[in-house]
Design an enzyme around this catalytic site. Structure first.
Site, PDB file in Angstrom:
ATOM      1  N   GLY A   8     -12.300  -9.789 -31.334  1.00 18.35           N
ATOM      2  CA  GLY A   8     -12.836  -9.892 -29.978  1.00 18.35           C
ATOM      3  C   GLY A   8     -13.858 -11.015 -29.806  1.00 18.35           C
ATOM      4  CG  ASP A  40     -16.547  -5.577 -37.805  1.00 22.93           C
ATOM      5  OD1 ASP A  40     -16.440  -4.337 -37.728  1.00 22.93           O
ATOM      6  OD2 ASP A  40     -16.397  -6.325 -36.824  1.00 22.93           O
ATOM      7  CG  ASP A  55     -22.613   1.651 -39.907  1.00 23.08           C
ATOM      8  OD1 ASP A  55     -22.963   1.288 -38.766  1.00 23.08           O
ATOM      9  OD2 ASP A  55     -22.340   2.827 -40.202  1.00 23.08           O
ATOM     10  CB  VAL A  56     -25.312  -2.776 -36.810  1.00 23.38           C
ATOM     11  CG1 VAL A  56     -24.701  -4.108 -37.202  1.00 23.38           C
ATOM     12  CG2 VAL A  56     -24.533  -2.100 -35.680  1.00 23.38           C
ATOM     13  CE1 TYR A 106     -20.756  -1.125 -23.977  1.00 24.63           C
ATOM     14  CE2 TYR A 106     -21.114  -1.637 -21.659  1.00 24.63           C
ATOM     15  CZ  TYR A 106     -20.749  -2.032 -22.945  1.00 24.63           C
ATOM     16  OH  TYR A 106     -20.406  -3.350 -23.179  1.00 24.63           O
ATOM     17  CB  THR A 146     -12.025  -7.710 -26.265  1.00 23.34           C
ATOM     18  OG1 THR A 146     -12.737  -6.611 -25.675  1.00 23.34           O
ATOM     19  CG2 THR A 146     -12.766  -9.008 -26.013  1.00 23.34           C
ATOM     20  CD1 TRP A 181     -20.196 -10.467  -3.512  1.00 28.29           C
ATOM     21  CD2 TRP A 181     -18.292  -9.658  -4.392  1.00 28.29           C
ATOM     22  NE1 TRP A 181     -19.155 -11.283  -3.141  1.00 28.29           N
ATOM     23  CE2 TRP A 181     -17.982 -10.820  -3.662  1.00 28.29           C
ATOM     24  CE3 TRP A 181     -17.248  -8.967  -5.020  1.00 28.29           C
ATOM     25  CZ2 TRP A 181     -16.690 -11.318  -3.530  1.00 28.29           C
ATOM     26  CZ3 TRP A 181     -15.974  -9.450  -4.926  1.00 28.29           C
ATOM     27  CH2 TRP A 181     -15.687 -10.619  -4.171  1.00 28.29           C
TER      28      TRP A 181
HETATM   29  P1  NDP Z   1     -14.364  -5.030 -29.712  1.00 28.60           P
HETATM   30  O1  NDP Z   1     -14.251  -3.559 -29.625  1.00 28.60           O
HETATM   31  O2  NDP Z   1     -13.140  -5.860 -29.545  1.00 28.60           O
HETATM   32  O3  NDP Z   1     -15.059  -5.459 -31.109  1.00 28.60           O
HETATM   33  C1  NDP Z   1     -16.229  -4.849 -31.539  1.00 28.60           C
HETATM   34  C2  NDP Z   1     -16.373  -5.042 -33.044  1.00 28.60           C
HETATM   35  O4  NDP Z   1     -17.606  -4.394 -33.439  1.00 28.60           O
HETATM   36  C3  NDP Z   1     -15.243  -4.370 -33.829  1.00 28.60           C
HETATM   37  O5  NDP Z   1     -14.786  -5.222 -34.866  1.00 28.60           O
HETATM   38  C4  NDP Z   1     -15.917  -3.126 -34.383  1.00 28.60           C
HETATM   39  O6  NDP Z   1     -15.386  -2.667 -35.603  1.00 28.60           O
HETATM   40  C5  NDP Z   1     -17.328  -3.635 -34.616  1.00 28.60           C
HETATM   41  N1  NDP Z   1     -18.279  -2.546 -34.790  1.00 28.60           N
HETATM   42  C6  NDP Z   1     -18.295  -1.334 -34.154  1.00 28.60           C
HETATM   43  N2  NDP Z   1     -19.284  -0.575 -34.646  1.00 28.60           N
HETATM   44  C7  NDP Z   1     -19.907  -1.298 -35.592  1.00 28.60           C
HETATM   45  C8  NDP Z   1     -20.969  -1.024 -36.477  1.00 28.60           C
HETATM   46  N3  NDP Z   1     -21.604   0.165 -36.475  1.00 28.60           N
HETATM   47  N4  NDP Z   1     -21.372  -1.983 -37.336  1.00 28.60           N
HETATM   48  C9  NDP Z   1     -20.733  -3.180 -37.373  1.00 28.60           C
HETATM   49  N5  NDP Z   1     -19.702  -3.496 -36.575  1.00 28.60           N
HETATM   50  C10 NDP Z   1     -19.274  -2.553 -35.699  1.00 28.60           C
HETATM   51  O7  NDP Z   1     -15.487  -5.415 -28.634  1.00 28.60           O
HETATM   52  P2  NDP Z   1     -15.736  -6.760 -27.783  1.00 28.60           P
HETATM   53  O8  NDP Z   1     -15.438  -7.946 -28.599  1.00 28.60           O
HETATM   54  O9  NDP Z   1     -15.114  -6.590 -26.459  1.00 28.60           O
HETATM   55  O10 NDP Z   1     -17.311  -6.627 -27.543  1.00 28.60           O
HETATM   56  C11 NDP Z   1     -18.277  -7.342 -28.306  1.00 28.60           C
HETATM   57  C12 NDP Z   1     -19.644  -7.107 -27.654  1.00 28.60           C
HETATM   58  O11 NDP Z   1     -19.600  -7.547 -26.303  1.00 28.60           O
HETATM   59  C13 NDP Z   1     -20.076  -5.631 -27.609  1.00 28.60           C
HETATM   60  O12 NDP Z   1     -21.459  -5.547 -27.819  1.00 28.60           O
HETATM   61  C14 NDP Z   1     -19.733  -5.229 -26.194  1.00 28.60           C
HETATM   62  O13 NDP Z   1     -20.503  -4.137 -25.737  1.00 28.60           O
HETATM   63  C15 NDP Z   1     -20.058  -6.513 -25.451  1.00 28.60           C
HETATM   64  N6  NDP Z   1     -19.420  -6.612 -24.154  1.00 28.60           N
HETATM   65  C16 NDP Z   1     -18.058  -6.613 -24.040  1.00 28.60           C
HETATM   66  C17 NDP Z   1     -17.473  -6.702 -22.797  1.00 28.60           C
HETATM   67  C18 NDP Z   1     -15.993  -6.720 -22.612  1.00 28.60           C
HETATM   68  O14 NDP Z   1     -15.560  -6.666 -21.442  1.00 28.60           O
HETATM   69  N7  NDP Z   1     -15.175  -6.794 -23.663  1.00 28.60           N
HETATM   70  C19 NDP Z   1     -18.286  -6.785 -21.587  1.00 28.60           C
HETATM   71  C20 NDP Z   1     -19.713  -6.778 -21.820  1.00 28.60           C
HETATM   72  C21 NDP Z   1     -20.244  -6.711 -23.067  1.00 28.60           C
HETATM   73  P3  NDP Z   1     -14.293  -1.445 -35.614  1.00 28.60           P
HETATM   74  O15 NDP Z   1     -13.070  -2.005 -35.005  1.00 28.60           O
HETATM   75  O16 NDP Z   1     -14.133  -1.106 -37.056  1.00 28.60           O
HETATM   76  O17 NDP Z   1     -14.898  -0.344 -34.794  1.00 28.60           O
END
Ligand code: NDP
Length: 251
Positions: free
Chosen positions: A25, A45, A68-69, A159, A194, A251
């Site tokens: 993503g 990750d 794991d954050v 969230y 994503t 908006w």
């Molecule tokens: P995805 O779900 O595609 O990717 C998120 C990644 O974070 C995954 O690889 C996931 O791993 C990993 N992850 C989850 N939990 C943990 C953890 N505890 N420690 C380390 N890594 C972890 O998300 P996006 O790329 O869409 O989102 C990225 C960021 O952008 C997030 O913070 C999201 O809230 C923010 N965001 C996204 C939007 C969107 O529309 N997509 C809009 C606004 C903000 P695993 O697959 O193993 O869970």
């Protein structure tokens, strides 16, 4: 005095960037983008094999680590494993649970706030503090438009609250470390294509209708703003939360 070439200010050569949630993503795209700008990349990750596979092809100098954050010890272990403190930290790891408050379980609340908010705190406590002690560094947090407005029709109290917390932590760390050479900024994306936004139960057509630009954003449209914030091109910016949302919050 010669006017410096503005493009040099976007150059990240010689810098190391760590990106949490970097296996897919937005995080993976940030890795590609910062690598193109010259940085050495560390993708962190949850699952080591997944992030190792994702790292292939990201760029010439990319490493993958498990982290794991939500677990402060896991973040400290990551810091010990990589050795030197990175120049750039991108707090990108995030999760979502969509449900009205009555259907949001205690576990859902803790799961979402642990990753999205506590995770940013743990990573900044480890890496941001070390940057401030060193006297240089740059943190970019991935917040959300949900940190400042309530989107519809779905709801996600954990969230929304977690992302509002990310925006406020951004300003808090920015002020604390402003005189220690560390800048801290955030991006508030709107809907980006994503896996997070691909659940078939979501009312995508409503989301698009409510977005002035009438479409989802792409991951590279977030990553390029991260690049700007992580580079010297934004040298007078700290504590900012930048919208990258196709106009949604107008908006
Ligand atoms: P995805 O779900 O595609 O990717 C998120 C990644 O974070 C995954 O690889 C996931 O791993 C990993 N992850 C989850 N939990 C943990 C953890 N505890 N420690 C380390 N890594 C972890 O998300 P996006 O790329 O869409 O989102 C990225 C960021 O952008 C997030 O913070 C999201 O809230 C923010 N965001 C996204 C939007 C969107 O529309 N997509 C809009 C606004 C903000 P695993 O697959 O193993 O869970």
């Amino acid at each position: 005095m010669m006017h410096p070439n503005i493009l040099n200010r976007f150059d990240l050569a010689g810098r190391t960037a760590i990106i949490t949630g970097g296996a897919r993503g937005i995080g993976l795209e940030i890795g590609r983008t910062l690598s193109m700008a010259g940085a050495s990349i560390i993708l962190a990750d949850l699952d080591l094999e997944t992030v190792k596979k994702a790292a292939v092809g990201v760029g010439p100098d990319v490493k993958a680590f498990q982290c794991d954050v939500t677990d402060p010890q896991s973040v400290r272990d990551l810091a010990a494993a990589i050795g030197a403190c990175p120049d750039i930290l991108v707090n990108n790891a995030g999760v979502v649970r969509v449900a009205p408050t009555k259907d949001t379980s205690d576990d859902d609340w803790h799961f979402v706030t642990s990753v999205n908010l506590n995770g940013v705190f743990h990573c900044c406590k480890t890496f941001g503090v070390a940057m401030a002690e060193r006297g240089s560094g740059n943190v970019v947090n991935i917040g959300s438009m949900c940190g400042s407005i309530v989107v519809r029709p779905q709801n996600g109290p954990a969230y929304n609250a977690s992302k509002a917390g990310v925006h406020m932590l951004t300003k808090t760390f920015a002020c604390e470390w402003a005189k220690s050479g560390v800048r801290v900024n955030a991006i508030a994306p709107g809907y980006i294509s994503t896996e997070m936004t691909s659940d078939p139960s979501y009312e995508i057509s409503t989301w698009v209708e409510l977005t002035p630009m009438g479409r989802f954003g792409r991951t590279d449209e977030v990553a390029s703003v991260v690049h700007f914030l992580a580079s010297d091109a934004s040298s007078y910016m700290t504590g900012s939360v930048i919208s990258v949302d196709g106009g949604y919050t107008c908006w």
